[in-house]
Design a protein around this motif. Sequence first.
Motif, short mmCIF file in Angstrom:
data_model
loop_
_atom_site.label_atom_id
_atom_site.label_comp_id
_atom_site.label_asym_id
_atom_site.label_seq_id
_atom_site.Cartn_x
_atom_site.Cartn_y
_atom_site.Cartn_z
N PHE A 101 0.86 -1.18 0.00
CA PHE A 101 0.00 0.00 0.00
C PHE A 101 0.90 1.23 0.00
CE2 PHE A 101 -3.57 2.07 2.76
CZ PHE A 101 -3.98 2.82 1.67
N ALA A 102 0.72 2.09 -0.95
CA ALA A 102 1.60 3.26 -1.02
C ALA A 102 0.92 4.44 -1.71
CB ALA A 102 2.88 2.92 -1.78
N THR A 103 1.17 5.62 -1.17
CA THR A 103 0.74 6.88 -1.78
C THR A 103 2.01 7.63 -2.19
OG1 THR A 103 -1.22 7.05 -0.36
CG2 THR A 103 -0.43 9.09 -1.35
N GLY B 296 -0.60 12.23 3.24
CA GLY B 296 -1.19 13.09 4.27
C GLY B 296 -2.34 13.95 3.77
N LYS B 297 -2.85 13.65 2.56
CA LYS B 297 -3.95 14.45 2.00
C LYS B 297 -5.27 13.70 1.99
CE LYS B 297 -0.98 17.33 -0.86
NZ LYS B 297 -0.59 17.73 -2.21
N GLY B 298 -5.26 12.50 2.58
CA GLY B 298 -6.51 11.75 2.68
C GLY B 298 -6.71 10.71 1.59
N TYR B 299 -5.78 10.58 0.64
CA TYR B 299 -5.97 9.62 -0.46
C TYR B 299 -5.88 8.18 0.04
CZ TYR B 299 -5.26 13.71 -3.45
OH TYR B 299 -5.37 14.93 -4.05
N GLY B 300 -4.90 7.91 0.90
CA GLY B 300 -4.76 6.55 1.42
C GLY B 300 -6.01 6.12 2.17
N ALA B 301 -6.58 7.04 2.94
CA ALA B 301 -7.80 6.72 3.69
C ALA B 301 -8.95 6.38 2.74
CB ALA B 301 -8.18 7.89 4.59
N ASN C 260 0.61 -7.04 6.79
CA ASN C 260 1.89 -7.03 7.49
C ASN C 260 2.36 -5.58 7.45
OD1 ASN C 260 4.05 -8.08 8.87
ND2 ASN C 260 5.08 -8.84 7.04
N ALA C 261 2.01 -4.83 8.51
CA ALA C 261 2.19 -3.38 8.47
C ALA C 261 3.60 -2.95 8.87
CB ALA C 261 1.20 -2.72 9.45
N ARG C 262 4.08 -1.92 8.21
CA ARG C 262 5.27 -1.27 8.74
C ARG C 262 4.88 -0.69 10.10
NH1 ARG C 262 8.65 1.67 3.87
NH2 ARG C 262 8.67 -0.16 2.52
N SER D 260 5.87 1.83 11.38
CA SER D 260 5.72 3.28 11.19
C SER D 260 4.33 3.66 10.70
CB SER D 260 6.76 3.79 10.20
OG SER D 260 6.59 3.13 8.95
N ALA D 261 3.55 2.68 10.22
CA ALA D 261 2.23 2.99 9.67
C ALA D 261 1.09 2.48 10.56
CB ALA D 261 2.09 2.39 8.27
N LYS E 155 -6.66 3.78 12.87
CA LYS E 155 -7.82 4.65 12.60
C LYS E 155 -8.97 3.88 11.97
CE LYS E 155 -5.12 8.85 11.71
NZ LYS E 155 -5.64 9.86 12.65
C1 COA Z 1 0.81 4.77 4.87
C2 COA Z 1 0.31 5.48 3.61
C3 COA Z 1 -0.13 4.45 2.57
C4 COA Z 1 -0.92 6.35 4.02
O1 COA Z 1 -1.41 7.00 2.86
P1 COA Z 1 -1.73 8.56 2.89
O2 COA Z 1 -2.36 8.89 1.58
O3 COA Z 1 -0.51 9.32 3.29
O4 COA Z 1 -2.78 8.57 4.09
P2 COA Z 1 -3.91 9.69 4.42
O5 COA Z 1 -3.44 11.03 4.02
O6 COA Z 1 -5.20 9.24 3.87
O7 COA Z 1 -3.96 9.57 6.01
C5 COA Z 1 -5.16 9.39 6.72
C6 COA Z 1 -4.91 9.68 8.17
O8 COA Z 1 -3.89 8.79 8.65
C7 COA Z 1 -2.79 9.55 9.15
N1 COA Z 1 -1.54 8.87 8.79
C8 COA Z 1 -1.04 8.70 7.56
N2 COA Z 1 0.10 8.01 7.61
C9 COA Z 1 0.32 7.74 8.92
C10 COA Z 1 1.32 7.06 9.63
N3 COA Z 1 2.38 6.50 9.00
N4 COA Z 1 1.22 6.98 10.99
C11 COA Z 1 0.18 7.54 11.64
N5 COA Z 1 -0.81 8.20 11.01
C12 COA Z 1 -0.75 8.30 9.67
C13 COA Z 1 -2.90 10.89 8.47
O9 COA Z 1 -2.26 11.89 9.23
C14 COA Z 1 -4.39 11.08 8.42
O10 COA Z 1 -4.85 11.47 9.69
P3 COA Z 1 -6.17 12.39 9.90
O11 COA Z 1 -7.31 11.55 9.40
O12 COA Z 1 -6.19 12.62 11.36
O13 COA Z 1 -5.94 13.60 9.08
C15 COA Z 1 1.37 6.45 3.02
O14 COA Z 1 1.75 7.39 3.96
C16 COA Z 1 2.60 5.74 2.48
O15 COA Z 1 2.64 5.37 1.30
N6 COA Z 1 3.65 5.58 3.32
C17 COA Z 1 4.92 4.98 2.88
C18 COA Z 1 4.76 3.51 2.53
C19 COA Z 1 4.13 2.74 3.66
O16 COA Z 1 4.56 2.82 4.80
N7 COA Z 1 3.10 1.97 3.29
C20 COA Z 1 2.41 1.15 4.25
C21 COA Z 1 3.14 -0.13 4.36
S1 COA Z 1 2.38 -1.17 5.56
#
Ligand code: COA
Length: 139
Positions: free
Chosen positions: A68-70, A76-81, A102-104, A106-107, A113
């Motif tokens: 899963f990746a944005t 941080g713009k809500g696309y992942g959600a 299998n989450a990082r 860091s995520a 949520k």
């Molecule tokens: C994790 C990931 C997919 C989230 O996608 P995103 O588009 O950034 O997520 P969103 O903007 O929709 O975030 C939704 C909410 O989660 C929060 N959030 C996003 N990433 C977070 C993180 N790593 N830890 C804690 N909170 C996080 C956002 O702040 C937001 O909070 P809000 O609803 O209070 O505003 C993206 O950050 C990413 O690609 N990270 C690097 C690769 C990775 O770690 N992938 C997951 C592997 S398990």
Amino acid sequence: MSDIQIEQIRHDITWRIRHEVMYPDLPFDSIKLEEDKNGMHFGLFANGQLTSVVSLFHEGTVYQFRKFATIVSAQGKGYGALLLNHLINYVKTAGAEKLWCNARVSATGFYNKFGFIETDQRSLSNDIDFVIMELQLNN
Ligand SMILES: CC(C)(COP(=O)(O)OP(=O)(O)OC[C@H]1O[C@@H](n2cnc3c(N)ncnc32)[C@H](O)[C@@H]1OP(=O)(O)O)[C@@H](O)C(=O)NCCC(=O)NCCS
């Protein structure tokens, strides 16, 4: 967030974002999965640009998402959600009892949520800490 579309995409279309976001320092081929051809792959397009990807696999009613990746500039713009909500609704409709990943580590805050619970199954790979997280679904 004006023009958002979520579509099923071909597996090889996920590879570029997987590589540049998750493992930019590893060879391109390292982000390809054996199972890719058997999976379902979803892409979120923002203003026509592929912005977020995720891949879905299942064994019976147990579903797993992976990679899963944005794109970094759009995090941080809500696309992942939006994409994860889409995925959860998709697997619910398909009759899933459980969705896991299998989450990082860091995520984990992101997955919390959505109701995912951390298990005690932790691992380390490529110097990154992982923990299995699960979402029970009532089907
Ligand atoms: C994790 C990931 C997919 C989230 O996608 P995103 O588009 O950034 O997520 P969103 O903007 O929709 O975030 C939704 C909410 O989660 C929060 N959030 C996003 N990433 C977070 C993180 N790593 N830890 C804690 N909170 C996080 C956002 O702040 C937001 O909070 P809000 O609803 O209070 O505003 C993206 O950050 C990413 O690609 N990270 C690097 C690769 C990775 O770690 N992938 C997951 C592997 S398990």
